[in-house]
Motif scaffolding. Structure first.
Motif, short mmCIF file in Angstrom:
data_model
loop_
_atom_site.label_atom_id
_atom_site.label_comp_id
_atom_site.label_asym_id
_atom_site.label_seq_id
_atom_site.Cartn_x
_atom_site.Cartn_y
_atom_site.Cartn_z
N GLN A 1 0.83 -1.20 0.00
CA GLN A 1 0.00 0.00 0.00
C GLN A 1 0.87 1.26 0.00
N TYR A 2 1.96 1.22 0.73
CA TYR A 2 2.90 2.34 0.79
C TYR A 2 3.50 2.59 -0.60
N GLN B 1 0.90 4.04 -2.91
CA GLN B 1 0.65 5.45 -2.60
C GLN B 1 1.68 6.34 -3.30
N GLN C 1 1.02 6.51 -7.04
CA GLN C 1 -0.07 7.44 -7.32
C GLN C 1 0.41 8.89 -7.25
N LEU C 2 1.18 9.21 -6.22
CA LEU C 2 1.71 10.57 -6.09
C LEU C 2 2.64 10.93 -7.24
N GLU D 1 0.47 11.73 -10.28
CA GLU D 1 -0.17 13.03 -10.12
C GLU D 1 0.83 14.18 -10.29
N LEU E 1 -6.39 13.70 -10.26
CA LEU E 1 -6.03 13.56 -8.86
C LEU E 1 -7.06 12.71 -8.13
N LYS E 2 -6.56 11.80 -7.30
CA LYS E 2 -7.45 10.91 -6.57
C LYS E 2 -7.23 11.11 -5.08
N CYS F 1 -6.16 10.47 -1.46
CA CYS F 1 -5.05 9.64 -1.00
C CYS F 1 -5.12 9.48 0.51
N GLN F 2 -4.52 8.39 0.96
CA GLN F 2 -4.47 8.11 2.38
C GLN F 2 -3.40 9.02 2.99
N VAL G 1 -0.07 7.30 6.33
CA VAL G 1 0.62 6.10 5.86
C VAL G 1 1.84 5.92 6.73
#
Length: 120
Positions: free
Chosen positions: A29-30, A33, A36-37, A40, A99-100, A102-103, A106
């Motif tokens: 997951q990290y 993340q 994703q960043l 973006e 852009l989504k 985000c958590q 983390v």
């Protein structure tokens, strides 16, 4: 920068067991993340470059024009005022389509690494 990432959970599970620990899932997951960043950031850089090209393109194409809009030269209206409106539209498009959510909380890599060391 993360270009492509392999799932940490898939690559670090014991062969043949099919079991995945909680730490491996957290690491995956990290990594996701950060991927994703990274995407973006590239979208945002592209939007900034496109806005810059539109701004300077408007000046380049209309700097010799004698037309005015409300006593302002056409190059100013198109580049500065039009460029502002264009940048607002680009930011809205970025937020809606690129852009989504985000958590924000983390665990750090060090926390995950210390946790996995404690399990072994």
């Amino acid at each position: 920068m993360v270009r492509k990432h392999k799932s940490v959970a898939a690559s670090s599970a014991a062969p043949g067991t099919g079991a995945v620990s909680a730490t491996e899932v957290e690491q995956a997951q990290y990594a996701a993340q950060f991927a994703q960043l990274d995407r973006e950031a590239w979208y945002t850089l592209g939007a900034a470059l496109l806005t810059t090209v539109v701004f300077w393109g408007a000046i380049f194409l209309t700097h010799d024009s004698a037309l005015t809009v409300g006593y302002m030269p056409l190059w100013f209206v198109l580049s500065c005022l039009g460029g502002y409106v264009f940048s607002v539209v680009i930011v809205i498009a970025l937020v809606k389509f690129c852009l989504k959510p985000c958590q924000l909380k983390v665990k750090s890599y060090h926390e995950l690494h210390e946790k996995s060391q404690g399990e072994h």
